[in-house]
Scaffold this active site. Structure first.
Site, PDB file in Angstrom:
ATOM      1  N   SER A  75     -42.576 -19.628 -26.805  1.00  0.00           N
ATOM      2  CA  SER A  75     -43.276 -20.629 -25.991  1.00  0.00           C
ATOM      3  C   SER A  75     -44.648 -20.925 -26.579  1.00  0.00           C
ATOM      4  O   SER A  75     -45.084 -20.311 -27.557  1.00  0.00           O
ATOM      5  CB  SER A  75     -43.440 -20.118 -24.553  1.00  0.00           C
ATOM      6  N   LYS A  76     -45.330 -21.882 -25.963  1.00  0.00           N
ATOM      7  CA  LYS A  76     -46.667 -22.269 -26.426  1.00  0.00           C
ATOM      8  C   LYS A  76     -47.647 -21.106 -26.363  1.00  0.00           C
ATOM      9  O   LYS A  76     -48.657 -21.092 -27.068  1.00  0.00           O
ATOM     10  CB  LYS A  76     -47.196 -23.431 -25.570  1.00  0.00           C
ATOM     11  N   ARG A  77     -47.365 -20.142 -25.514  1.00  0.00           N
ATOM     12  CA  ARG A  77     -48.286 -19.002 -25.364  1.00  0.00           C
ATOM     13  C   ARG A  77     -48.161 -17.999 -26.511  1.00  0.00           C
ATOM     14  O   ARG A  77     -49.024 -17.141 -26.677  1.00  0.00           O
ATOM     15  CB  ARG A  77     -48.018 -18.294 -24.025  1.00  0.00           C
ATOM     16  N   ASP A  78     -47.093 -18.084 -27.271  1.00  0.00           N
ATOM     17  CA  ASP A  78     -46.883 -17.139 -28.365  1.00  0.00           C
ATOM     18  C   ASP A  78     -47.650 -17.580 -29.606  1.00  0.00           C
ATOM     19  O   ASP A  78     -47.667 -18.767 -29.955  1.00  0.00           O
ATOM     20  CB  ASP A  78     -45.390 -17.035 -28.704  1.00  0.00           C
TER      21      ASP A  78
END
Length: 437
Positions: A211-214
């Site tokens: 995801s974008k958080r990774d």
């Protein structure tokens, strides 16, 4: 008909590595078979779509080395290539469904009436899968147009693929469950579905979808972080595909020669930044000095390094290239070569120049260097070693003070290469400056 593939991203200001890999696989397959690769922008969400977000897509795809035969910026025979400009086409196709009795209105929305049959998906990667669509509780009739008049992804996606004459749809496995719905639409339109290939998902180390958080999930991370485009493209190829000879370091030209959908793995791919970092180092090591200069230059200029001439820059880059793992590190490796006002690392000074006898050895080395008429790597190295022998000292007792004197640091490029690039006069002046600290 020639093979036609596409990449159809939504412009959200973020090009995910999964999207970039999907684009790359589509591009590779089309190029391998002499086909055509189309870029289509799915921008029906007015709130999220901006010109800046589209620019991120163009930049990211171009950066990893992809080009397209048709698209919003290039045109083509089956445009427009932005969904926001294709409303009249969607109206025409909706009218076809209405004429065939395939849709009905439900609270202002338009729904597609499922035939309620088992749909077989014959997927190049996943094999044959039967989807039982008979139960409306588990497979309700899908909305194709919202009450506000906006279109649902499934409908416009299928219409565009028909209109643009796509022969193959290569996309993430998360779309596999949508495919029977799409096949129902193809059948309602009386159109032949393309061949489908659903590629494995990219997961983080926790086994969850990336995801974008990774970290590293955006192509921008690699652009800003000093990765070589060819290294990132190489790594993306290995996320779900592998050559039969198990090689890992590959150019895109080499991959294009051997790429085939049959080589795509069924298992999900684990995203590993360390692996990408290693590949980056391998590609930097093997690339030409001209390519290294091209990729390093934006970071050098951003750092405000006044390198003077291309000749001087190339000489500096040549001695640091074997050490560089990220192109963003280049300025810190070469900056001291282009200014006499560099800083001295306090710890390095304390460990080397403050060591008893260090300045005396440095003075002896300066005197020897002052006599040198051949200022080349071999002569510089021979002079230093002869001086060490004459002083009864170890070579390192001269190497370390010399390094700190000319660079301000205890680590850096090879000493003799560094001294040669700096030139005799600048080296002697830097020795004098270090002796006065």
């Amino acid at each position: 008909m020639p093979i036609r593939t596409r990449f159809a991203p939504s412009p959200t200001g973020f090009l995910h590595v999964g999207g970039a890999r999907t684009a790359l696989f589509n591009w590779l397959f089309a190029r391998k078979h002499g086909g055509e690769f189309i870029l289509r922008i799915e921008d029906t969400d007015d709130k999220r779509n901006t010109d800046e977000a589209k620019a991120v897509i163009y930049q990211g795809l171009t950066w990893i080395g992809l080009d397209w035969d048709e698209g919003p910026d290039k045109g083509g025979n089956y445009g427009p290539y932005q969904q926001s400009e294709r409303n009249s086409i969607y109206e025409t196709y909706l009218a076809k469904l209405e004429a065939g009795g395939h849709v009905y209105e439900d609270e202002g929305a338009i729904r597609f009436r499922s035939p309620r049959k088992t749909v077989r998906v014959e997927d190049i990667v996943c094999g044959k899968i039967d989807f039982d669509m008979s139960n409306p509780a588990t497979h309700p009739d899908m909305t194709i147009r919202r009450p506000d008049g906006s279109w649902i992804f499934h409908f416009v996606n299928v219409v565009d693929d028909i209109e643009m004459k796509l022969t193959h749809v290569i996309r993430g496995e998360d779309h596999l469950s949508n495919t029977p719905k799409h096949i129902e639409l193809y059948q309602a339109f009386g159109a032949e579905p393309p061949k489908f290939a659903h590629i494995p998902l990219i997961l983080n180390h926790e086994g969850k979808k990336l995801s974008k958080r990774d970290g590293g999930s955006s192509i921008t991370h690699f652009i800003d972080g000093g990765y070589a485009p060819e290294a990132v493209a190489n790594y993306l190829c290995l996320l779900g595909w592998s050559p039969k000879d198990n090689r890992e370091v590959l150019t895109i030209a080499e991959v294009q020669e051997i790429f085939d959908l049959s080589g795509i793995n069924r298992r999900n791919a684990i995203f590993d930044l360390d692996k990408c970092f290693w590949l980056n180092g391998q590609h930097i090591l093997s690339m030409s000095i001209e390519r290294f200069r091209e990729l390093s230059l934006p970071f050098v200029e951003k750092a405000g390094i006044n390198y003077g001439s291309d000749e001087a820059l190339l000489a500096a880059l040549a001695i640091v290239k074997p050490k560089i793992k990220h192109l963003s590190d280049v300025p810190s490796w070469i900056g001291f070569l282009f200014t006499e006002d560099f800083e001295f690392d306090a710890e390095s000074v304390e460990k080397t120049l403050r060591k008893p006898g260090a300045l005396e050895k440095l003075a002896a080395l300066r005197a020897a260097f002052a006599e040198l008429t051949d200022w080349t790597h071999p002569s510089i190295e021979a002079s230093l070693k002869q001086t060490a022998t004459a002083l009864g000292a170890k070579v390192g007792e001269l190497v370390h003070p010399a390094r700190v004197s000319v660079s301000g640091k205890s680590v850096g490029p090879g000493l003799y290469e560094m001294l040669e690039v700096l030139g005799k006069d600048r080296v002697l002046a830097r020795f004098d400056r270090a002796a006065a600290i």
